[in-house]
Design a protein around this motif. Structure first.
Motif, PDB file in Angstrom:
ATOM      1  N   GLY A   1      -5.210  14.496 -23.498  1.00  0.00           N
ATOM      2  CA  GLY A   1      -5.391  13.356 -22.491  1.00  0.00           C
ATOM      3  C   GLY A   1      -5.357  12.172 -23.041  1.00  0.00           C
ATOM      4  N   CYS A   2      -6.605  11.373 -22.758  1.00  0.00           N
ATOM      5  CA  CYS A   2      -6.509   9.910 -23.078  1.00  0.00           C
ATOM      6  C   CYS A   2      -7.086   9.770 -24.632  1.00  0.00           C
ATOM      7  N   ARG A   3      -7.107  10.884 -25.461  1.00  0.00           N
ATOM      8  CA  ARG A   3      -7.638  10.717 -26.952  1.00  0.00           C
ATOM      9  C   ARG A   3      -8.668  10.111 -26.985  1.00  0.00           C
TER      10      ARG A   3
ATOM     11  N   LYS B   1     -15.851  16.693 -17.476  1.00  0.00           N
ATOM     12  CA  LYS B   1     -15.663  15.586 -16.865  1.00  0.00           C
ATOM     13  C   LYS B   1     -15.298  14.687 -17.837  1.00  0.00           C
ATOM     14  N   CYS B   2     -14.003  14.207 -18.087  1.00  0.00           N
ATOM     15  CA  CYS B   2     -13.753  12.851 -18.969  1.00  0.00           C
ATOM     16  C   CYS B   2     -14.334  11.886 -18.368  1.00  0.00           C
ATOM     17  N   PRO B   3     -14.995  11.019 -18.888  1.00  0.00           N
ATOM     18  CA  PRO B   3     -15.487   9.554 -18.253  1.00  0.00           C
ATOM     19  C   PRO B   3     -14.179   8.870 -18.026  1.00  0.00           C
ATOM     20  N   TYR B   4     -12.912   9.008 -18.664  1.00  0.00           N
ATOM     21  CA  TYR B   4     -11.954   8.056 -18.324  1.00  0.00           C
ATOM     22  C   TYR B   4     -10.832   8.993 -17.379  1.00  0.00           C
ATOM     23  N   CYS B   5     -10.809  10.227 -17.532  1.00  0.00           N
ATOM     24  CA  CYS B   5      -9.641  11.000 -16.737  1.00  0.00           C
ATOM     25  C   CYS B   5     -10.227  11.849 -15.518  1.00  0.00           C
ATOM     26  N   GLY B   6     -11.531  12.152 -15.650  1.00  0.00           N
ATOM     27  CA  GLY B   6     -12.053  13.113 -14.605  1.00  0.00           C
ATOM     28  C   GLY B   6     -12.056  14.549 -15.179  1.00  0.00           C
TER      29      GLY B   6
ATOM     30  N   GLN C   1     -13.194  15.388 -27.988  1.00  0.00           N
ATOM     31  CA  GLN C   1     -12.297  14.506 -27.874  1.00  0.00           C
ATOM     32  C   GLN C   1     -11.064  15.134 -26.882  1.00  0.00           C
ATOM     33  N   HIS C   2     -10.875  14.177 -26.072  1.00  0.00           N
ATOM     34  CA  HIS C   2      -9.822  14.508 -25.187  1.00  0.00           C
ATOM     35  C   HIS C   2      -8.189  14.425 -25.625  1.00  0.00           C
ATOM     36  N   ILE C   3      -8.162  15.475 -26.625  1.00  0.00           N
ATOM     37  CA  ILE C   3      -7.006  15.301 -27.280  1.00  0.00           C
ATOM     38  C   ILE C   3      -5.764  15.426 -26.665  1.00  0.00           C
TER      39      ILE C   3
HETATM   40 ZN   LIG Z   1      -9.735  11.447 -20.979  1.00  0.00          ZN
END
Ligand SMILES: [Zn+2]
Lengths: 89, 998
Positions: free
Chosen positions: A62-64, A5-10, A58-60
């Protein structure tokens, strides 16, 4: 494949992330004298715990954003994720 | 064309459509809906293969995924596939199947001599026999094992089929469409959940297709059809047959293998053969059912011996008799249903029941139909080599370990039932530690680790009523939690036969002086005596016994053998089964094709191809490309019959003498903005960045925290708070992540943003003594003099009407510029440069010439910055600031980095001035020294120096700075070369760097 679960993207598939090591390590401050033992500990010494571990990912694809992930290294259970500026417990 | 074992009416096959196929060259036919197995049995063919170790004749044993023996080489649709399970593969027109593991034929197999040399093949045979002498391994043992062992033959042809991957998400995944699976899927679907129902077989319904039951006054089969039809009509439900969920991974990720088109006669070229589904399910229902296990007895692997449920399935689904004189050997009631089915089809079975005389609903029915039932009886040994002819049967004494009476009865098949084993593979894979259920002598799921719920027979419930109830309840409850909707469903009325208790009997004793093989694991030829030997030799852990005997290690994963093996071990060890434990279940549950795993990622689709905006021009002008990560870069432009060596020499020489242009679009580019950008760069790079003026570029070096060089490149100050960073092509992604790491985690107080602009800019380098003249023609209105645009200068100007950036930087060591325009204008820029450059002798140059130019200048690149070098190793310590802190600085003080004899970059030239030195060569003092010959360094980059017309190499050498002028050998055992070399400076051409500033 983990589900993180990315805190920014879900919730996103592991494929979108890249692992970044132990999140509890703190870099010594820049422009400050660092005792060489502290520096060596920062660069080289890592615990390799079996069980709960707070990691950086790192959400490479996605939102980075770099994020914190609290994961069980034996079962892969993820207990919590957070922004890097937030504390996990 | 008659099929002697085909029933007249029974079965779900399509009798209107005949399908012809061949087996071992013989032309046969079956019907649409047959498997290869059912069609062969209908034709009276049972001998299909030879066993793995002893080459014993083997026939069919099961009717589906549990089959251990009938693995065939099958050719269809233009490809040949080994190890195809004959009980699962559907018959298609023109299919050709052949037996495996037999030579010269299945009827006469030379390897069967192994069967008479049994004493050579006990447990651990491979470990014991082939250990010594060591030198025999490659020449004798390995070829022998390879020839004698092995299953089918993998095709060496390119697989022309299409395979796909699919990612799917659902609320509830149901694996198996038997009664409990159908009930679960139905209840969840009614609650509005997104449901996927997966069935391995072509037909939905599982045991409902074969069991004599009724639900709400419909036959099991009709009820299943009704439910499936309704599910298919619901938009929130996906129903898939021919789809095996074979793996349960972390975080409820399940992987499913769908056989999309092997059963089709015609298909479009875009129809995949198979599809791999990655399914992320919120909840999973495991309704995988159970598999019948056999009772172990003598020669129990003879063709004609079947699991009793399989015999019933052949009758009910395929309308095929496995024999006309059946013996039914059982320890429980379920085999009576098989006997009754035989009877219904006018075949007279004999039932041998290990239990003492008693009564139950099914026993009474069998008795009333006049079926010959012999209690306290069992099969001791099957007679017949290629097919069962008769059986020696015995009446057991009360101790069930000796015989009251032994006799021989004629039979043409034996249907055996040793009770049922829940299919717990997926539950186990999910992390569920199983528990032993005494009542059914098998393992069932215990506490959940993931979101999985086993229902029905997979959970040890063997009655229809319980399975349905369990399915409806769990499907409804699990989905209601997700959809927050609960639709009431009344559980249907069920009519089924009540089974009596089974007998805890699993292996038939042998009379004195009889010693036939009693197989536990058919596919790997593991017999009772093999397990006894393993235990007598001291193996105790079930995992060790498994590896030593290979029990349960074949492609069938011991589906029919695991529990009997465990029973045997626990009996000998005098332990109970749960103390012995079970071996690990691993994915895949059934073998899947490599093609499916690979999917579309083959050939051009293996990875994305990155092309620069000028790619088409390069193609048209005979560029030979080289892969740089995902990028395609011109390696050289071939003129006529030029070789790589000739072309790169010509291109490099032209840069030194005239001017050349090179596509440098692939360099990593990062845009850096913000009021703290200068401070950030000052921390990231080893050199000083605070005073770089606007409109100037600077070369920078970045380290990892451990002091090792990470990357190099130039960064230009575009405006007050705006910088343009370049990285090497290879490190572009890593450098971006590295910068983001420091900005987001370590120094969030710095007000800086970074973003990749690699793909936004097209870049071309113009290099050579005539490059300024050429530039002035490209920018007629711009002052490009050395004063106005000095080395490391930067200007923005229009390039024939399009905005562009001009950097005076050089990688070749010549007077050079790099022009960037927006990607869309890349081709325009390039063509304009080629046109204008004609007057100056301009030629394009590729990466090979680029390397030559930088090597002879002593400029380091990837081969020198190999993750092991610090700045001083590559003579870049001049860039390391002593005044400020930066990433990795503290590590540079480490003792080993500062010893006098530390490695350093040097240049090498061959003494003969002719022999090229292979990259990767090791530098040694004495080429004839005894091994291990001490290594003094290695050759990192090699080229043919166009300036001096002889080979030149860069090397990283121990104590390099004190080696100048000395002679060594560069040895490459790989290339079988040893070249005498002299150490010189790494700056072979223009060591003062005058040209770049000229
Ligand atoms: Zn993200």
């Amino acid at each position: 494949m983990l589900y993180i679960k990315c805190p920014y993207c879900g919730l996103r598939a592991q494929k979108e992330f890249s692992y970044g090591g132990d999140a509890t390590v703190k870099r010594p401050n820049i422009n400050e004298e660092v005792p060489s033992e502290d520096w060596d500990n920062f660069v080289y010494m890592r615990k390799s715990p079996r069980g709960k571990h707070i990691e950086l990912w790192q959400h490479i694809a996605g939102c980075r954003q770099w994020i914190k992930v609290q994961r069980d290294t034996a079962t892969h259970e993820i207990f919590q994720t957070a922004k890097v500026t937030e504390e996990i417990r | 064309m008659s099929q002697p074992f085909r029933l007249n009416k029974e079965g779900l096959i399509n009798r209107d459509k005949k399908i012809s196929f061949t087996f071992n060259g013989k032309k046969l036919f079956g019907y649409e809906g047959d498997t290869i197995a059912s069609a062969l049995i209908a034709n009276g063919i049972h001998l299909v293969g030879r066993s793995f170790k002893y080459h014993r004749p083997r026939g069919f044993f099961g009717a589906g995924v549990e089959e251990p023996n009938a693995k065939l080489q099958v050719e269809f649709n233009g490809h040949s596939e080994p190890n195809v399970n004959a009980t699962e593969m559907e018959l298609v027109e023109g299919l050709s199947a052949t037996s495996q593991n037999c030579w010269p034929s299945v009827n006469f197999d030379v390897g069967a001599i192994n069967n008479f040399l049994k004493m050579f093949f006990p447990a651990g045979f491979y470990y014991k026999t082939f250990m010594w002498p060591k030198s025999f391994w490659y020449k004798i043992y390995e070829p022998f094992i390879r020839k004698a062992a092995g299953l089918g033959v993998a095709s060496i042809e390119k697989d022309k089929e299409r395979y796909e991957h699919k990612f799917e998400y659902c609320d509830l995944l149901v694996t198996g469409s038997g009664p409990s699976g159908l009930a679960s899927a139905y209840a969840a679907a009614k609650n509005g959940a997104k449901v996927i129902l997966a069935e391995d077989k072509p037909r939905f319904g599982g045991t409902l297709l074969t069991d004599d039951v009724s639900i709400d006054n419909l036959s099991g089969k009709d009820w299943a059809e009704k439910i499936i039809t309704e599910l298919k009509s619901m938009p929130n439900v996906t129903v898939k047959n021919r789809s095996q969920v074979f793996g349960y991974y972390d975080h409820n990720m399940l992987v499913m293998f769908e056989r999309v088109s092997d059963h089709l006669e015609k298909k479009s070229k875009f129809t995949p053969r198979q599809r791999l589904w990655y399914i992320r399910a919120k909840e999973t229902i495991l309704s995988t059912g159970s598999i019948e296990r056999p009772i172990v007895f003598g020669n129990n692997d003879t063709p004609g011996i079947f699991l009793s449920a399989a015999a019933k399935e052949y009758m009910k689904v395929y309308g095929v008799l496995v024999g006309k004189k059946p013996l039914i050997f059982t320890n429980n009631d379920s085999a009576y249903e098989t006997a009754l089915e035989f009877k219904k089809n006018n075949v007279e079975p004999i039932i041998l029941d290990t239990r003492e005389e008693h009564s139950s609903e099914l026993i009474d029915e069998a008795k009333s139909k006049g079926i010959d039932i012999r209690f306290s009886h069992g099969v001791i040994v099957a007679n017949g080599y290629k097919k069962v002819k008769s059986a020696k049967i015995g009446k057991l004494n009360k101790d069930k370990n000796s015989f009251e009476k032994i006799e021989t009865v004629d039979c043409d098949c034996i249907c055996v039932s040793g009770f049922w084993t829940p299919s717990v593979h997926l539950a186990s894979q999910s992390g569920n530690k199983l528990k032993y259920e005494e009542k059914i002598d098998a393992f069932i799921p215990d506490k959940k680790k993931q979101h999985e719920t086993s229902v029905g027979a997979a959970n040890g419930s063997f009655t229809l009523e319980e399975s349905l109830k369990h399915g409806f309840e769990n499907g409804s409850n699990l989905s209601a939690k997700i959809t927050e909707t609960k639709t009431e469903i009344s559980i249907p009325n069920v009519n089924e036969k009540k089974y009596g208790a089974h007998d805890k009997f699993w292996c038939m004793p042998l009379p004195k002086n009889e010693n036939p093989k009693r197989f536990v694991d058919f596919q790997n030829d593991v017999s009772v005596s093999d397990i006894e030997i393993a235990l007598s030799e001291g193996y105790r852990s079930i995992e060790h016994v498994k590896r030593y005997t290979t029990l349960g290690m074949a492609t069938d994963q011991g589906r029919t053998s695991n529990l009997n093996g465990l029973q045997l071990v626990s009996n000998i060890e005098n332990k109970i089964v749960p103390e012995v434990g079970h071996t690990t279940f691993r994915p895949p549950f059934t073998p899947i094709t490599i093609g499916t795993i690979v999917g579309r990622e083959v050939g051009m689709e293996y990875m994305p191809t990155r092309k620069t905006p000028m790619h088409e021009w390069h193609e048209k002008n005979n560029a030979v490309f080289v892969d740089a990560g995902a990028w395609k870069r011109p390696r050289y432009y071939k003129l006529g019959s030029e070789t790589l060596f000739e072309a790169s020499k010509r291109e490099a020489k032209n840069v030194r003498e005239n001017v050349g242009i090179c596509d440098v679009t692939t360099l990593g580019k990062i845009d850096i903005k913000g009021p703290d950008a200068a401070e950030f760069l000052n921390r990231v790079y080893t050199n000083a960045w605070m005073k770089l003026p606007v409109g100037k570029a600077r070369y920078g070096l970045m380290l990892r925290e451990d002091g090792i060089v990470m990357d190099d490149g130039t960064t230009t100050r575009i405006s007050e708070n705006h910088y343009h960073m370049t990285t090497t092509t290879a490190q572009a992604a890593n450098v971006l992540s590295h910068l983001e790491y420091y900005l987001q985690i370590v120094w969030p107080e710095l007000n800086v943003n970074v973003v990749s602009t690699t793909e936004q800019w097209a870049g071309a380098a113009i290099a050579g003594p005539k490059s300024r003249d050429m530039l002035s023609k490209l920018y007629p209105d711009l002052d490009v003099s050395n004063e106005a645009l000095p080395f490391m200068g930067y200007k923005e100007a229009e390039f024939f009407g399009v905005p562009s950036r001009i950097f005076r930087i050089s990688f070749s060591g010549e007077l050079a510029y790099e022009i960037n325009v927006k990607s869309d204008h890349g081709m325009f820029m390039w063509e304009k440069m080629m046109e204008v450059g004609k007057d100056f002798g301009n030629q394009p140059y590729g990466t090979e010439a680029l390397s030559t130019l930088r090597i002879e200048m002593g400029h380091v690149a990837g081969p020198e910055l190999d993750g092991r070098t610090i700045p001083s190793d590559v003579s870049l310590n001049g860039l390391v600031s002593k005044k400020k802190d930066f990433i990795g600085k503290n590590s540079l003080g480490r003792e080993a980095f500062n010893v006098e004899s530390r490695q350093k970059i040097v240049g090498l030239i061959p003494i003969d001035r002719k022999s090229s030195i292979p990259e990767g060569s090791h530098i040694v003092q004495d080429q004839n020294a005894k091994l291990p010959n001490p290594k003094l360094g290695h050759v990192s980059s090699s080229c043919w120096s166009v300036e001096n017309n002889n080979p030149f190499s860069l090397a990283i050498m121990k104590d390099g700075k004190n080696m100048i002028g000395k002679k060594f050998f560069a040895v490459s055992p790989l290339k079988n070369k040893s070249i005498e070399v002299e150490v010189i400076s790494s700056h072979y051409v223009d060591p003062e760097g005058k040209r770049v500033r000229s």
